[in-house]
Design a protein around this motif. Sequence first.
Motif, PDB file in Angstrom:
ATOM      1  N   PRO A  51       2.280  82.072  54.284  1.00 18.41           N
ATOM      2  CA  PRO A  51       1.637  80.904  53.681  1.00 18.41           C
ATOM      3  C   PRO A  51       2.431  79.624  53.808  1.00 18.41           C
ATOM      4  CG  PRO A  51       1.507  82.797  52.223  1.00 18.41           C
ATOM      5  CD  PRO A  51       2.428  83.180  53.328  1.00 18.41           C
ATOM      6  N   LEU A  52       3.783  79.708  53.819  1.00 19.72           N
ATOM      7  CA  LEU A  52       4.604  78.504  53.895  1.00 19.72           C
ATOM      8  C   LEU A  52       4.746  77.970  55.316  1.00 19.72           C
ATOM      9  CD1 LEU A  52       7.459  79.294  51.352  1.00 19.72           C
ATOM     10  CD2 LEU A  52       5.445  77.853  51.047  1.00 19.72           C
ATOM     11  N   THR A  53       4.222  78.681  56.293  1.00 23.17           N
ATOM     12  CA  THR A  53       4.279  78.198  57.676  1.00 23.17           C
ATOM     13  C   THR A  53       3.093  77.286  57.938  1.00 23.17           C
ATOM     14  OG1 THR A  53       5.351  80.245  58.396  1.00 23.17           O
ATOM     15  CG2 THR A  53       4.361  78.860  60.096  1.00 23.17           C
ATOM     16  N   PRO A  54       3.323  76.023  58.258  1.00 23.30           N
ATOM     17  CA  PRO A  54       2.201  75.106  58.495  1.00 23.30           C
ATOM     18  C   PRO A  54       1.566  75.332  59.860  1.00 23.30           C
ATOM     19  CG  PRO A  54       4.254  73.986  58.918  1.00 23.30           C
ATOM     20  CD  PRO A  54       4.621  75.365  58.415  1.00 23.30           C
ATOM     21  N   VAL A  55       0.337  74.901  60.005  1.00 22.15           N
ATOM     22  CA  VAL A  55      -0.306  74.977  61.321  1.00 22.15           C
ATOM     23  C   VAL A  55       0.440  74.079  62.296  1.00 22.15           C
ATOM     24  CG1 VAL A  55      -2.422  74.525  62.610  1.00 22.15           C
ATOM     25  CG2 VAL A  55      -2.555  75.542  60.334  1.00 22.15           C
ATOM     26  N   VAL A  56       0.774  72.869  61.864  1.00 20.56           N
ATOM     27  CA  VAL A  56       1.561  71.931  62.663  1.00 20.56           C
ATOM     28  C   VAL A  56       2.848  71.622  61.899  1.00 20.56           C
ATOM     29  CG1 VAL A  56       1.649  69.626  63.663  1.00 20.56           C
ATOM     30  CG2 VAL A  56      -0.479  70.940  63.750  1.00 20.56           C
ATOM     31  N   GLU A  57       3.970  71.761  62.560  1.00 18.96           N
ATOM     32  CA  GLU A  57       5.256  71.540  61.895  1.00 18.96           C
ATOM     33  C   GLU A  57       5.587  70.048  61.835  1.00 18.96           C
ATOM     34  OE1 GLU A  57       7.749  72.080  59.612  1.00 18.96           O
ATOM     35  OE2 GLU A  57       7.593  74.098  60.512  1.00 18.96           O
ATOM     36  N   THR A  58       5.885  69.553  60.632  1.00 18.77           N
ATOM     37  CA  THR A  58       6.245  68.143  60.443  1.00 18.77           C
ATOM     38  C   THR A  58       7.563  67.964  59.710  1.00 18.77           C
ATOM     39  OG1 THR A  58       4.935  68.089  58.392  1.00 18.77           O
ATOM     40  CG2 THR A  58       3.819  67.414  60.430  1.00 18.77           C
ATOM     41  N   ASP A  59       8.199  69.049  59.312  1.00 17.60           N
ATOM     42  CA  ASP A  59       9.454  68.981  58.570  1.00 17.60           C
ATOM     43  C   ASP A  59      10.592  68.615  59.531  1.00 17.60           C
ATOM     44  OD1 ASP A  59      11.684  69.273  57.039  1.00 17.60           O
ATOM     45  OD2 ASP A  59      11.244  71.320  56.363  1.00 17.60           O
ATOM     46  N   PRO A  60      11.244  67.446  59.332  1.00 14.46           N
ATOM     47  CA  PRO A  60      12.315  67.034  60.256  1.00 14.46           C
ATOM     48  C   PRO A  60      13.457  68.047  60.348  1.00 14.46           C
ATOM     49  CG  PRO A  60      11.637  65.204  58.851  1.00 14.46           C
ATOM     50  CD  PRO A  60      10.982  66.433  58.302  1.00 14.46           C
ATOM     51  N   SER A  61      13.784  68.707  59.230  1.00 18.75           N
ATOM     52  CA  SER A  61      14.869  69.681  59.275  1.00 18.75           C
ATOM     53  C   SER A  61      14.541  70.860  60.176  1.00 18.75           C
ATOM     54  CB  SER A  61      15.197  70.167  57.860  1.00 18.75           C
ATOM     55  OG  SER A  61      14.084  70.864  57.294  1.00 18.75           O
ATOM     56  N   ARG A  62      13.281  71.229  60.227  1.00 18.22           N
ATOM     57  CA  ARG A  62      12.867  72.321  61.113  1.00 18.22           C
ATOM     58  C   ARG A  62      12.755  71.834  62.559  1.00 18.22           C
ATOM     59  NH1 ARG A  62      12.607  76.715  61.829  1.00 18.22           N
ATOM     60  NH2 ARG A  62      10.423  77.329  62.002  1.00 18.22           N
ATOM     61  N   PRO A  91      10.316  76.197  74.719  1.00 27.02           N
ATOM     62  CA  PRO A  91       9.063  75.485  75.064  1.00 27.02           C
ATOM     63  C   PRO A  91       7.955  75.793  74.054  1.00 27.02           C
ATOM     64  CG  PRO A  91       9.316  77.416  76.459  1.00 27.02           C
ATOM     65  CD  PRO A  91      10.573  77.326  75.645  1.00 27.02           C
ATOM     66  N   VAL A  92       8.109  75.276  72.856  1.00 31.43           N
ATOM     67  CA  VAL A  92       7.125  75.540  71.804  1.00 31.43           C
ATOM     68  C   VAL A  92       5.796  74.898  72.177  1.00 31.43           C
ATOM     69  CG1 VAL A  92       8.864  75.764  69.999  1.00 31.43           C
ATOM     70  CG2 VAL A  92       7.889  73.517  70.504  1.00 31.43           C
ATOM     71  N   VAL A  93       4.734  75.442  71.659  1.00 36.23           N
ATOM     72  CA  VAL A  93       3.389  74.956  71.965  1.00 36.23           C
ATOM     73  C   VAL A  93       3.089  73.747  71.087  1.00 36.23           C
ATOM     74  CG1 VAL A  93       0.960  75.590  72.149  1.00 36.23           C
ATOM     75  CG2 VAL A  93       2.734  77.315  72.519  1.00 36.23           C
ATOM     76  N   TYR A 148       3.368  73.235  67.014  1.00 37.55           N
ATOM     77  CA  TYR A 148       2.742  74.128  66.040  1.00 37.55           C
ATOM     78  C   TYR A 148       3.829  74.865  65.257  1.00 37.55           C
ATOM     79  CZ  TYR A 148      -1.766  73.406  68.318  1.00 37.55           C
ATOM     80  OH  TYR A 148      -2.913  72.855  68.817  1.00 37.55           O
ATOM     81  N   GLY A 149       3.493  75.202  64.007  1.00 34.24           N
ATOM     82  CA  GLY A 149       4.441  75.872  63.154  1.00 34.24           C
ATOM     83  C   GLY A 149       4.761  77.285  63.626  1.00 34.24           C
ATOM     84  N   ILE A 150       6.001  77.697  63.410  1.00 37.25           N
ATOM     85  CA  ILE A 150       6.473  79.041  63.760  1.00 37.25           C
ATOM     86  C   ILE A 150       7.086  79.661  62.508  1.00 37.25           C
ATOM     87  CG2 ILE A 150       8.050  80.394  65.189  1.00 37.25           C
ATOM     88  CD1 ILE A 150       7.881  78.188  67.287  1.00 37.25           C
ATOM     89  N   SER A 151       6.622  80.826  62.159  1.00 33.69           N
ATOM     90  CA  SER A 151       7.092  81.479  60.941  1.00 33.69           C
ATOM     91  C   SER A 151       8.554  81.909  61.076  1.00 33.69           C
ATOM     92  CB  SER A 151       6.224  82.694  60.618  1.00 33.69           C
ATOM     93  OG  SER A 151       6.740  83.391  59.485  1.00 33.69           O
ATOM     94  N   GLN A 152       9.312  81.750  59.990  1.00 33.94           N
ATOM     95  CA  GLN A 152      10.691  82.214  59.946  1.00 33.94           C
ATOM     96  C   GLN A 152      10.802  83.616  59.352  1.00 33.94           C
ATOM     97  OE1 GLN A 152      11.958  78.535  57.693  1.00 33.94           O
ATOM     98  NE2 GLN A 152      13.615  78.586  59.193  1.00 33.94           N
ATOM     99  N   ASN A 153       9.673  84.120  58.832  1.00 32.61           N
ATOM    100  CA  ASN A 153       9.720  85.395  58.111  1.00 32.61           C
ATOM    101  C   ASN A 153       8.854  86.482  58.719  1.00 32.61           C
ATOM    102  OD1 ASN A 153      11.382  84.277  55.984  1.00 32.61           O
ATOM    103  ND2 ASN A 153       9.546  83.200  55.295  1.00 32.61           N
TER     104      ASN A 153
END
Length: 268
Positions: free
Chosen positions: A124-135, A145-147, A155-160
């Motif tokens: 649930p905490l993984t966004p569809v599009v990643e916008t967090d600068p730290s990530r 080569p992320v999509v 696009y967001g990539i889950s860490q878990n």
Amino acid sequence: MLHYITKQALQTEEAYAYLILQHLAKVLTVFSDDARIQNNELSLSGGGEKSTFYASFGYLDQEGSVAPSNSQYERFTLRLNSNHKITKAITFGNNIGYTRTSSVGIDPNSEWGAPLNRAINMAPLTPVVETDPSRLNAPPFTDQPVVRDVYGRPYGISQNVFSEILNPVAALAVAQSKGWSDKIVGNAFAEIEPTTGLRLRSNIGVDLSFWGDQSFSPVYYLSGTFNNTLNDYTRNANRGMFWLWENTASYNRSFGLHNFTALIGTSA
């Protein structure tokens, strides 16, 4: 089911409700409320005393309700029937049908690899599009080569959650495949009646098919398990043909209250 997070891990009930709504919104990203279908048919018929004909044209275009950009079906059909009385004793006719299909499809019911199941099981905490600068300033966004979407946002990539549970929108973005087919089915016949009661008929039919598919897989990184380091292109083409040729001779005659009919023929 929410992954790797509990209500106690959040500060407020409102934050928990917001998380649930965010997860629901993520599931809805793979659906479309505007999956359109158009079906058009046109037929013509006519003729005279010696010749008749019938022609029909059809076009079907259908979008899928799950990931419509990756689930589309298109079909074009054409049919022509005709019958001609060349002379009083000779008749000729034909039936021809042609179908062209083009499709882009997904598997909506796979246990884990389908877009819907990925959306439901994605963290649930993984966004569809990643916008967090730290990530964005950390791996894998800095060295893989992320999509990205059409605006260049990754696009967001889950860490878990790993394995088949990917970002469904990102997985759909790299799924590029298409299937197609051409099919022709037809037959033609000629019939001669040299004398009353005697009919000689020859009929030949053919079923000719061409079909195949093509797919392209770009360089991408969806997770440590699902990634591709080289562009791949695959194309398959097949064809098949079946034919049938029949020749018959029949004779029919009446003798008072009796009726006599004889039939012989060959088939190949």
